[in-house]
Motif scaffolding. Structure first.
Motif, PDB file in Angstrom:
ATOM      1  N   PHE A  63       0.830  -1.201   0.000  1.00 58.13           N
ATOM      2  CA  PHE A  63       0.000   0.000   0.000  1.00 58.13           C
ATOM      3  C   PHE A  63       0.866   1.253   0.000  1.00 58.13           C
ATOM      4  O   PHE A  63       0.561   2.237  -0.670  1.00 58.13           O
ATOM      5  CB  PHE A  63      -0.924  -0.017   1.219  1.00 58.13           C
ATOM      6  CG  PHE A  63      -1.836   1.170   1.328  1.00 58.13           C
ATOM      7  CD1 PHE A  63      -3.077   1.159   0.718  1.00 58.13           C
ATOM      8  CD2 PHE A  63      -1.467   2.297   2.055  1.00 58.13           C
ATOM      9  CE1 PHE A  63      -3.929   2.250   0.818  1.00 58.13           C
ATOM     10  CE2 PHE A  63      -2.303   3.394   2.157  1.00 58.13           C
ATOM     11  CZ  PHE A  63      -3.550   3.367   1.538  1.00 58.13           C
ATOM     12  N   VAL A  96      -6.603   0.282   9.386  1.00 54.84           N
ATOM     13  CA  VAL A  96      -6.828  -1.050   8.827  1.00 54.84           C
ATOM     14  C   VAL A  96      -8.182  -1.557   9.331  1.00 54.84           C
ATOM     15  O   VAL A  96      -8.564  -1.311  10.470  1.00 54.84           O
ATOM     16  CB  VAL A  96      -5.683  -2.022   9.197  1.00 54.84           C
ATOM     17  CG1 VAL A  96      -5.567  -2.244  10.680  1.00 54.84           C
ATOM     18  CG2 VAL A  96      -5.825  -3.346   8.477  1.00 54.84           C
ATOM     19  N   TYR A  97      -8.909  -2.203   8.434  1.00 53.50           N
ATOM     20  CA  TYR A  97     -10.206  -2.800   8.738  1.00 53.50           C
ATOM     21  C   TYR A  97     -10.050  -4.305   8.617  1.00 53.50           C
ATOM     22  O   TYR A  97      -9.555  -4.798   7.600  1.00 53.50           O
ATOM     23  CB  TYR A  97     -11.265  -2.306   7.759  1.00 53.50           C
ATOM     24  CG  TYR A  97     -11.520  -0.825   7.849  1.00 53.50           C
ATOM     25  CD1 TYR A  97     -12.613  -0.336   8.543  1.00 53.50           C
ATOM     26  CD2 TYR A  97     -10.655   0.087   7.246  1.00 53.50           C
ATOM     27  CE1 TYR A  97     -12.849   1.030   8.640  1.00 53.50           C
ATOM     28  CE2 TYR A  97     -10.879   1.447   7.329  1.00 53.50           C
ATOM     29  CZ  TYR A  97     -11.974   1.905   8.030  1.00 53.50           C
ATOM     30  OH  TYR A  97     -12.190   3.267   8.112  1.00 53.50           O
ATOM     31  N   THR A 121     -11.867  -8.311   9.098  1.00 53.18           N
ATOM     32  CA  THR A 121     -13.085  -9.082   9.294  1.00 53.18           C
ATOM     33  C   THR A 121     -13.013  -9.730  10.682  1.00 53.18           C
ATOM     34  O   THR A 121     -11.939  -9.808  11.288  1.00 53.18           O
ATOM     35  CB  THR A 121     -13.245 -10.178   8.228  1.00 53.18           C
ATOM     36  OG1 THR A 121     -12.198 -11.138   8.397  1.00 53.18           O
ATOM     37  CG2 THR A 121     -13.235  -9.601   6.824  1.00 53.18           C
ATOM     38  N   SER A 151     -14.847  -6.672   4.752  1.00 54.21           N
ATOM     39  CA  SER A 151     -13.648  -7.161   4.080  1.00 54.21           C
ATOM     40  C   SER A 151     -12.420  -6.415   4.616  1.00 54.21           C
ATOM     41  O   SER A 151     -12.540  -5.354   5.223  1.00 54.21           O
ATOM     42  CB  SER A 151     -13.753  -6.969   2.561  1.00 54.21           C
ATOM     43  OG  SER A 151     -13.852  -5.610   2.248  1.00 54.21           O
ATOM     44  N   PHE A 152     -11.259  -6.995   4.371  1.00 48.05           N
ATOM     45  CA  PHE A 152      -9.997  -6.380   4.776  1.00 48.05           C
ATOM     46  C   PHE A 152      -9.757  -5.132   3.940  1.00 48.05           C
ATOM     47  O   PHE A 152      -9.971  -5.132   2.732  1.00 48.05           O
ATOM     48  CB  PHE A 152      -8.852  -7.368   4.568  1.00 48.05           C
ATOM     49  CG  PHE A 152      -7.503  -6.804   4.908  1.00 48.05           C
ATOM     50  CD1 PHE A 152      -7.055  -6.808   6.211  1.00 48.05           C
ATOM     51  CD2 PHE A 152      -6.699  -6.266   3.921  1.00 48.05           C
ATOM     52  CE1 PHE A 152      -5.810  -6.286   6.527  1.00 48.05           C
ATOM     53  CE2 PHE A 152      -5.458  -5.736   4.226  1.00 48.05           C
ATOM     54  CZ  PHE A 152      -5.021  -5.749   5.535  1.00 48.05           C
ATOM     55  N   LYS A 153      -9.299  -4.071   4.584  1.00 51.53           N
ATOM     56  CA  LYS A 153      -9.017  -2.838   3.863  1.00 51.53           C
ATOM     57  C   LYS A 153      -7.985  -2.024   4.625  1.00 51.53           C
ATOM     58  O   LYS A 153      -8.005  -1.971   5.849  1.00 51.53           O
ATOM     59  CB  LYS A 153     -10.296  -2.021   3.712  1.00 51.53           C
ATOM     60  CG  LYS A 153     -10.139  -0.723   2.934  1.00 51.53           C
ATOM     61  CD  LYS A 153     -11.478  -0.043   2.757  1.00 51.53           C
ATOM     62  CE  LYS A 153     -11.482   1.241   3.530  1.00 51.53           C
ATOM     63  NZ  LYS A 153     -12.692   2.038   3.345  1.00 51.53           N
ATOM     64  N   ASP A 202      -6.433   1.936   4.697  1.00 54.18           N
ATOM     65  CA  ASP A 202      -6.601   3.295   4.157  1.00 54.18           C
ATOM     66  C   ASP A 202      -5.679   4.251   4.853  1.00 54.18           C
ATOM     67  O   ASP A 202      -5.015   3.957   5.785  1.00 54.18           O
ATOM     68  CB  ASP A 202      -8.048   3.774   4.241  1.00 54.18           C
ATOM     69  CG  ASP A 202      -8.577   3.927   5.651  1.00 54.18           C
ATOM     70  OD1 ASP A 202      -7.862   3.632   6.622  1.00 54.18           O
ATOM     71  OD2 ASP A 202      -9.735   4.338   5.787  1.00 54.18           O
TER      72      ASP A 202
END
Length: 68
Positions: free
Chosen positions: A13, A23-24, A26, A64-66, A68
């Protein structure tokens, strides 16, 4: 998802100079990470993870995994 996989995704990233701030995860990913962190450090901080590699954990129940 393992700690090493998250570290790799964070580095990908940031490859273009972006800064990963959050970070996101699950629910399943958060559970796996808590187990791995417990194996490394011998204690559990609970359900609410705070940071991973300088990124704030924004959600431990995301769709979902993300990053940013």
């Amino acid at each position: 998802m393992t700690i090493e996989e998250i570290k790799k995704l964070k580095n990908e990233f940031e490859a273009d100079g972006s800064q990963a701030m959050g970070v996101y995860l699950t629910k399943a990913q958060a559970v796996e990470l808590r187990q791995e962190l417990y194996l490394y450090y011998g204690f559990d901080n609970g359900e609410n993870l705070t940071t991973l590699f300088g990124m704030e954990v924004m959600d431990v129940n995301a769709e979902s995994f993300k990053i940013d």
